[in-house]
Design a protein around this motif. Structure first.
Motif, PDB file in Angstrom:
ATOM      1  N   ARG A   1       0.825  -1.249   0.054  1.00 43.33           N
ATOM      2  CA  ARG A   1      -0.040   0.099   0.069  1.00 43.33           C
ATOM      3  C   ARG A   1       0.718   1.198  -0.172  1.00 43.33           C
ATOM      4  O   ARG A   1       0.532   2.251  -0.808  1.00 43.33           O
ATOM      5  CB  ARG A   1      -0.812   0.024   1.489  1.00 43.33           C
ATOM      6  CG  ARG A   1      -2.183  -0.928   1.180  1.00 43.33           C
ATOM      7  CD  ARG A   1      -3.197  -0.670   2.147  1.00 43.33           C
ATOM      8  NE  ARG A   1      -2.672  -0.550   3.485  1.00 43.33           N
ATOM      9  CZ  ARG A   1      -2.632  -1.885   4.368  1.00 43.33           C
ATOM     10  NH1 ARG A   1      -2.995  -2.911   3.788  1.00 43.33           N
ATOM     11  NH2 ARG A   1      -2.069  -1.929   5.358  1.00 43.33           N
ATOM     12  N   GLU A   2       1.892   1.259   0.711  1.00 43.28           N
ATOM     13  CA  GLU A   2       2.625   2.361   0.872  1.00 43.28           C
ATOM     14  C   GLU A   2       3.466   2.639  -0.443  1.00 43.28           C
ATOM     15  O   GLU A   2       3.647   3.922  -0.837  1.00 43.28           O
ATOM     16  CB  GLU A   2       3.749   2.073   1.901  1.00 43.28           C
ATOM     17  CG  GLU A   2       4.614   3.513   2.204  1.00 43.28           C
ATOM     18  CD  GLU A   2       3.625   4.463   2.849  1.00 43.28           C
ATOM     19  OE1 GLU A   2       4.022   5.816   2.927  1.00 43.28           O
ATOM     20  OE2 GLU A   2       2.480   4.205   3.379  1.00 43.28           O
ATOM     21  N   GLU A   3       3.921   1.624  -1.117  1.00 39.49           N
ATOM     22  CA  GLU A   3       4.655   1.627  -2.404  1.00 39.49           C
ATOM     23  C   GLU A   3       3.773   2.224  -3.481  1.00 39.49           C
ATOM     24  O   GLU A   3       3.918   3.042  -4.042  1.00 39.49           O
ATOM     25  CB  GLU A   3       5.127   0.214  -3.106  1.00 39.49           C
ATOM     26  CG  GLU A   3       6.426  -0.265  -2.032  1.00 39.49           C
ATOM     27  CD  GLU A   3       6.742  -1.501  -2.417  1.00 39.49           C
ATOM     28  OE1 GLU A   3       5.699  -2.363  -3.144  1.00 39.49           O
ATOM     29  OE2 GLU A   3       7.887  -2.054  -1.991  1.00 39.49           O
ATOM     30  N   ALA A   4       2.480   2.038  -3.471  1.00 34.37           N
ATOM     31  CA  ALA A   4       1.506   2.430  -4.334  1.00 34.37           C
ATOM     32  C   ALA A   4       1.115   3.902  -3.857  1.00 34.37           C
ATOM     33  O   ALA A   4       0.851   4.789  -4.781  1.00 34.37           O
ATOM     34  CB  ALA A   4       0.139   1.675  -4.301  1.00 34.37           C
ATOM     35  N   ALA A   5       1.187   4.176  -3.068  1.00 33.00           N
ATOM     36  CA  ALA A   5       0.864   5.570  -2.392  1.00 33.00           C
ATOM     37  C   ALA A   5       2.184   6.562  -2.788  1.00 33.00           C
ATOM     38  O   ALA A   5       1.861   7.767  -2.777  1.00 33.00           O
ATOM     39  CB  ALA A   5       0.714   5.685  -0.790  1.00 33.00           C
ATOM     40  N   LEU A   6       3.323   6.002  -2.825  1.00 32.81           N
ATOM     41  CA  LEU A   6       4.423   6.774  -3.317  1.00 32.81           C
ATOM     42  C   LEU A   6       4.704   7.310  -4.825  1.00 32.81           C
ATOM     43  O   LEU A   6       5.260   8.231  -5.021  1.00 32.81           O
ATOM     44  CB  LEU A   6       5.533   6.023  -2.924  1.00 32.81           C
ATOM     45  CG  LEU A   6       5.963   5.726  -1.479  1.00 32.81           C
ATOM     46  CD1 LEU A   6       7.389   4.874  -1.382  1.00 32.81           C
ATOM     47  CD2 LEU A   6       6.067   7.022  -0.471  1.00 32.81           C
ATOM     48  N   GLU A   7       3.835   6.638  -5.542  1.00 32.48           N
ATOM     49  CA  GLU A   7       3.837   6.815  -6.885  1.00 32.48           C
ATOM     50  C   GLU A   7       3.421   8.554  -7.188  1.00 32.48           C
ATOM     51  O   GLU A   7       2.261   8.740  -6.494  1.00 32.48           O
ATOM     52  CB  GLU A   7       2.897   5.998  -7.776  1.00 32.48           C
ATOM     53  CG  GLU A   7       3.352   4.682  -7.717  1.00 32.48           C
ATOM     54  CD  GLU A   7       2.062   3.772  -8.425  1.00 32.48           C
ATOM     55  OE1 GLU A   7       1.427   4.463  -9.299  1.00 32.48           O
ATOM     56  OE2 GLU A   7       2.628   2.578  -8.418  1.00 32.48           O
TER      57      GLU A   7
ATOM     58  N   LEU B 203       4.740  10.951  -5.746  1.00 30.52           N
ATOM     59  CA  LEU B 203       5.445  11.848  -4.943  1.00 30.52           C
ATOM     60  C   LEU B 203       7.107  12.013  -5.154  1.00 30.52           C
ATOM     61  O   LEU B 203       7.607  11.437  -5.605  1.00 30.52           O
ATOM     62  CB  LEU B 203       5.268  11.148  -3.472  1.00 30.52           C
ATOM     63  CG  LEU B 203       4.023  11.128  -2.665  1.00 30.52           C
ATOM     64  CD1 LEU B 203       4.169  10.504  -1.325  1.00 30.52           C
ATOM     65  CD2 LEU B 203       3.256  12.299  -2.726  1.00 30.52           C
ATOM     66  N   GLU B 204       7.532  13.311  -4.721  1.00 22.48           N
ATOM     67  CA  GLU B 204       8.787  13.737  -5.268  1.00 22.48           C
ATOM     68  C   GLU B 204       9.999  13.200  -3.999  1.00 22.48           C
ATOM     69  O   GLU B 204      10.359  14.232  -2.997  1.00 22.48           O
ATOM     70  CB  GLU B 204       9.027  15.040  -5.578  1.00 22.48           C
ATOM     71  CG  GLU B 204       8.319  15.354  -6.766  1.00 22.48           C
ATOM     72  CD  GLU B 204       8.420  16.877  -7.232  1.00 22.48           C
ATOM     73  OE1 GLU B 204       8.986  17.718  -6.699  1.00 22.48           O
ATOM     74  OE2 GLU B 204       7.897  17.293  -8.009  1.00 22.48           O
ATOM     75  N   LEU B 205      10.061  11.939  -3.582  1.00 23.69           N
ATOM     76  CA  LEU B 205      11.070  11.452  -2.782  1.00 23.69           C
ATOM     77  C   LEU B 205      12.297  11.012  -3.311  1.00 23.69           C
ATOM     78  O   LEU B 205      12.418  10.181  -4.470  1.00 23.69           O
ATOM     79  CB  LEU B 205      10.289  10.470  -1.857  1.00 23.69           C
ATOM     80  CG  LEU B 205       9.062  10.944  -1.273  1.00 23.69           C
ATOM     81  CD1 LEU B 205       8.371   9.707  -0.684  1.00 23.69           C
ATOM     82  CD2 LEU B 205       9.395  12.046  -0.186  1.00 23.69           C
ATOM     83  N   THR B 206      13.318  10.966  -2.672  1.00 24.10           N
ATOM     84  CA  THR B 206      14.553  10.192  -2.869  1.00 24.10           C
ATOM     85  C   THR B 206      14.337   8.946  -2.746  1.00 24.10           C
ATOM     86  O   THR B 206      13.649   8.459  -2.233  1.00 24.10           O
ATOM     87  CB  THR B 206      15.733  10.891  -2.253  1.00 24.10           C
ATOM     88  OG1 THR B 206      15.397  10.435  -0.785  1.00 24.10           O
ATOM     89  CG2 THR B 206      15.922  12.248  -2.258  1.00 24.10           C
TER      90      THR B 206
END
Length: 382
Positions: A261-267, A269-272
């Motif tokens: 779920r977290e990996e999907a939520a990261l799509e 987002l501008e994160l390193t």
């Protein structure tokens, strides 16, 4: 409907937040643009920092967003977290580190873009590490007049007293069974009364747990957990090591789901890469820990139910959907063992909550002790 209507119960917390808004009504009338900064030169207004604290899953996050929405004049962009005068800080990894607080502090000294104030929400404030807490303290002591900082914490013990003393406290309580039951019925209207009641009671006043228990995969894990609880006293071939492994397997499965779920939520987002990895790892670790703590709470509740059944007080059963099994299992011969078993599980829960333990070894030791608690009355399952 006010912004706080979506928060169930929590009358005292909502009263305190509403009073804070009322304080600022005169000094922060809805004005657009920088002209609204008149508040900076005086007036009562809300306090500069608030600390919303209490168990997870009782409405703190929802209330914090509602409070921020009211502070920013009910703008719908607050709920979407896109308002230019709203800043949201959440943990990356298993802590809030100093770099994140430094970034917040840089933003803190920007004047409001549209409103008369800027609002800073710090979720998971109990995860501030020592350096981050020290850095945040500097701005809690002398914040800009237009800033309102709202810390949201699941516990107070890990927050330094210097942080706590500079905030207005807004305590949140665990929800009543009635409130949780109402939410369960709204989300799962097809459940029987006994099933809905059981979920509300097992959730222990937390909506996040109730929601999780409604998930079919979680329901299967719960059924396996209760079979393990019964096997302790009803299976002549009970294996403590295998029982511990079943709980660990369920916790790892929950961690894997949380990571996905977290990996999907990261799509998007501008994160390193490092930040994304930390966020996914934190989600997995948090879910695994929560699953183990929830499993231990339910184990303790099961053995208390055996005591309740033995006493003939079936209306007080937490596991109302397992009434027949419990009435069969709750014999007078098992009464003393069940009382001891419930306490043993709670001791392990407290150890998991307070100390870094080897989960596998601690759980296996627990099941050995549980088996001993029922020694002499173990028999084949009814």
């Amino acid at each position: 409907m006010t912004s706080f209507d979506s928060v169930p119960e929590q009358a005292e917390a909502k009263r305190l937040l509403a009073a804070a808004l009322a304080q600022g009504a005169d000094s922060a009338a809805p004005q657009q643009g920088r002209a609204g900064l008149a508040r900076a030169s005086g007036g009562s207004g809300p306090a500069h920092a608030y600390l919303l604290h209490g168990s997870a899953g009782v409405g703190k996050r929802r209330a914090a967003l509602a409070f921020a929405s009211e502070l920013l004049h009910g703008d719908p962009r607050v709920e979407r977290r896109t308002h230019p005068d709203l800043y949201v800080l959440e943990p990356l990894g298993d802590q809030i580190r100093i770099d994140a607080v430094r970034e917040l502090r840089r933003d803190l000294h920007l004047r409001p873009f549209e409103s008369d104030r800027r609002v800073y929400l710090v979720f998971g404030a109990h995860l501030l590490n020592e350096e981050a807490a020290d850095a945040l303290l500097k701005d809690l002591e002398e914040p800009p007049a237009y800033a309102v900082i709202v810390l949201v914490a699941d516990e107070l013990g890990s927050l330094p007293e210097t942080i706590r003393s500079r905030c207005q406290h807004v305590p949140f309580r665990r929800l009543s069974e009635r409130a949780v039951l109402q939410e369960v019925r709204v989300r799962a209207p097809d459940l029987s009364d006994e099933e809905a009641t059981s979920i509300a009671r097992v959730a222990g006043g937390r909506l996040d747990r109730a929601e999780r228990l409604l998930d079919p995969t979680a329901a299967r894990r719960r059924a396996e957990l209760l079979e393990t609880a019964r096997a302790v006293y009803a299976d002549p071939d009970f294996d403590p090591s295998a029982a511990a492994e079943r709980l660990l397997k369920a916790a790892r499965a929950r961690a894997a789901e949380a990571k996905e779920r977290e990996e999907a939520a990261l799509e998007g987002l501008e994160l390193t890469a490092r930040e994304a990895e930390q966020r996914v790892r934190r989600a997995g670790r948090g879910a695994e820990r929560e699953e183990l703590l929830a499993a231990l709470e339910e184990l303790a509740a099961w053995y208390r139910d055996v005591v309740v059944a033995a006493a003939g007080a079936e209306r007080a059963l937490v596991h109302a959907d397992r009434r027949q099994e419990l009435m069969e299992d709750g014999t007078l011969e098992r009464l003393e063992g069940a009382e001891l078993a419930a306490e043993l599980v709670l001791e392990t829960w407290r150890s998991f909550e307070e100390f870094q333990l080897s989960h596998g070894l601690a759980l296996e030791a627990l099941f050995v002790e549980l088996r001993r608690a029922f020694a002499g009355v173990t028999a084949a399952a009814p």
